[in-house]
Design a protein around this motif. Structure first.
Motif, PDB file in Angstrom:
ATOM      1  N   PHE A 238       0.841  -1.181   0.000  1.00 51.31           N
ATOM      2  CA  PHE A 238       0.000   0.000   0.000  1.00 51.31           C
ATOM      3  C   PHE A 238       0.882   1.239   0.000  1.00 51.31           C
ATOM      4  O   PHE A 238       2.049   1.183   0.378  1.00 51.31           O
ATOM      5  N   GLY A 239       0.324   2.366  -0.391  1.00 52.86           N
ATOM      6  CA  GLY A 239       1.045   3.627  -0.364  1.00 52.86           C
ATOM      7  C   GLY A 239       0.065   4.776  -0.256  1.00 52.86           C
ATOM      8  O   GLY A 239      -1.143   4.570  -0.066  1.00 52.86           O
ATOM      9  N   PHE A 240       0.569   5.997  -0.390  1.00 51.93           N
ATOM     10  CA  PHE A 240      -0.259   7.197  -0.350  1.00 51.93           C
ATOM     11  C   PHE A 240       0.211   8.179  -1.410  1.00 51.93           C
ATOM     12  O   PHE A 240       1.382   8.188  -1.782  1.00 51.93           O
ATOM     13  N   ARG A 241      -0.706   9.002  -1.890  1.00 56.05           N
ATOM     14  CA  ARG A 241      -0.360  10.111  -2.768  1.00 56.05           C
ATOM     15  C   ARG A 241      -1.177  11.311  -2.318  1.00 56.05           C
ATOM     16  O   ARG A 241      -2.210  11.169  -1.654  1.00 56.05           O
TER      17      ARG A 241
ATOM     18  N   SER B  92      -4.755  13.010   1.634  1.00 56.11           N
ATOM     19  CA  SER B  92      -4.056  11.808   1.210  1.00 56.11           C
ATOM     20  C   SER B  92      -5.023  10.792   0.605  1.00 56.11           C
ATOM     21  O   SER B  92      -6.138  10.620   1.090  1.00 56.11           O
TER      22      SER B  92
ATOM     23  N   LYS C  90      -5.171   6.742  -0.460  1.00 53.76           N
ATOM     24  CA  LYS C  90      -4.494   5.465  -0.301  1.00 53.76           C
ATOM     25  C   LYS C  90      -4.374   4.795  -1.669  1.00 53.76           C
ATOM     26  O   LYS C  90      -5.318   4.811  -2.461  1.00 53.76           O
ATOM     27  N   THR C  91      -3.202   4.215  -1.944  1.00 55.63           N
ATOM     28  CA  THR C  91      -2.938   3.586  -3.237  1.00 55.63           C
ATOM     29  C   THR C  91      -2.409   2.168  -3.031  1.00 55.63           C
ATOM     30  O   THR C  91      -2.065   1.774  -1.911  1.00 55.63           O
ATOM     31  N   ILE C  92      -2.347   1.414  -4.127  1.00 54.46           N
ATOM     32  CA  ILE C  92      -1.739   0.089  -4.086  1.00 54.46           C
ATOM     33  C   ILE C  92      -0.750  -0.036  -5.238  1.00 54.46           C
ATOM     34  O   ILE C  92      -0.925   0.586  -6.295  1.00 54.46           O
TER      35      ILE C  92
ATOM     36  N   TRP D 229       0.568   1.690 -10.338  1.00 53.39           N
ATOM     37  CA  TRP D 229      -0.070   2.171  -9.114  1.00 53.39           C
ATOM     38  C   TRP D 229      -1.546   2.406  -9.401  1.00 53.39           C
ATOM     39  O   TRP D 229      -1.910   2.924 -10.445  1.00 53.39           O
TER      40      TRP D 229
ATOM     41  N   ASP E 116      -5.347   3.724  -7.301  1.00 50.92           N
ATOM     42  CA  ASP E 116      -6.001   4.165  -6.073  1.00 50.92           C
ATOM     43  C   ASP E 116      -6.648   2.943  -5.433  1.00 50.92           C
ATOM     44  O   ASP E 116      -7.066   2.011  -6.124  1.00 50.92           O
ATOM     45  N   LEU E 117      -6.718   2.938  -4.117  1.00 48.96           N
ATOM     46  CA  LEU E 117      -7.348   1.833  -3.402  1.00 48.96           C
ATOM     47  C   LEU E 117      -8.857   1.988  -3.535  1.00 48.96           C
ATOM     48  O   LEU E 117      -9.495   2.676  -2.751  1.00 48.96           O
TER      49      LEU E 117
ATOM     50  N   SER F  11     -10.030  -2.906  -2.066  1.00 42.09           N
ATOM     51  CA  SER F  11     -10.079  -3.066  -0.607  1.00 42.09           C
ATOM     52  C   SER F  11     -10.944  -4.268  -0.227  1.00 42.09           C
ATOM     53  O   SER F  11     -10.675  -4.926   0.774  1.00 42.09           O
TER      54      SER F  11
END
Length: 122
Positions: free
Chosen positions: A23-26, A32, A34-36, A53, A55-56, A61
């Motif tokens: 997971f990550g963030f942008r 923010s 959440k991304t994958i 990449w 978006d979550l 999810s």
């Protein structure tokens, strides 16, 4: 490596498989997002991108992903422009170019597990 996506073009939806890494963030407009990170994105057993990449989304999810999970999803290929679009020459000197991505992922499901080595996913 996204030249493979260019050759597919925007000819409708395709079924892709990929390995979930992390997971990550942008930074988004309101805060923010959440991304994958997915790696080794394949179509018909042929790698079309080394990583992408997303978006979550609700679909991702709902798949309850953990590192190493192999996912299958439907998506469209779309083109976008990347690079610095500002007017300051001293800030970033990245020319605008066309790149390709997968958009509107649907029908997301976990189909297996792949062993991820420690060097991957950094």
């Amino acid at each position: 490596m996204r030249e493979e996506l260019r050759t597919i073009g925007s000819k409708g939806r395709h079924v892709f498989t990929a390995t979930f890494v992390r997971f990550g963030f942008r930074n988004g407009y309101i805060g923010s997002v959440k991304t994958i990170l997915l790696q080794d994105v394949t179509l018909d057993s042929k790698i079309v991108s080394d990583h992408l990449w997303f978006d979550l989304t609700k679909g991702f999810s709902g798949a309850d992903l953990s590192p190493g999970d192999v996912v299958e999803f439907c998506a469209r290929v779309s083109a976008y422009e990347k690079g610095y679009k500002g007017h300051k020459d001293d800030v970033l000197n990245r020319p605008i170019e066309r790149d390709y991505r997968l958009s509107r992922p649907t029908k997301i499901k976990k189909i297996g597990k792949k062993l991820i080595l420690k060097d991957e996913g950094k």
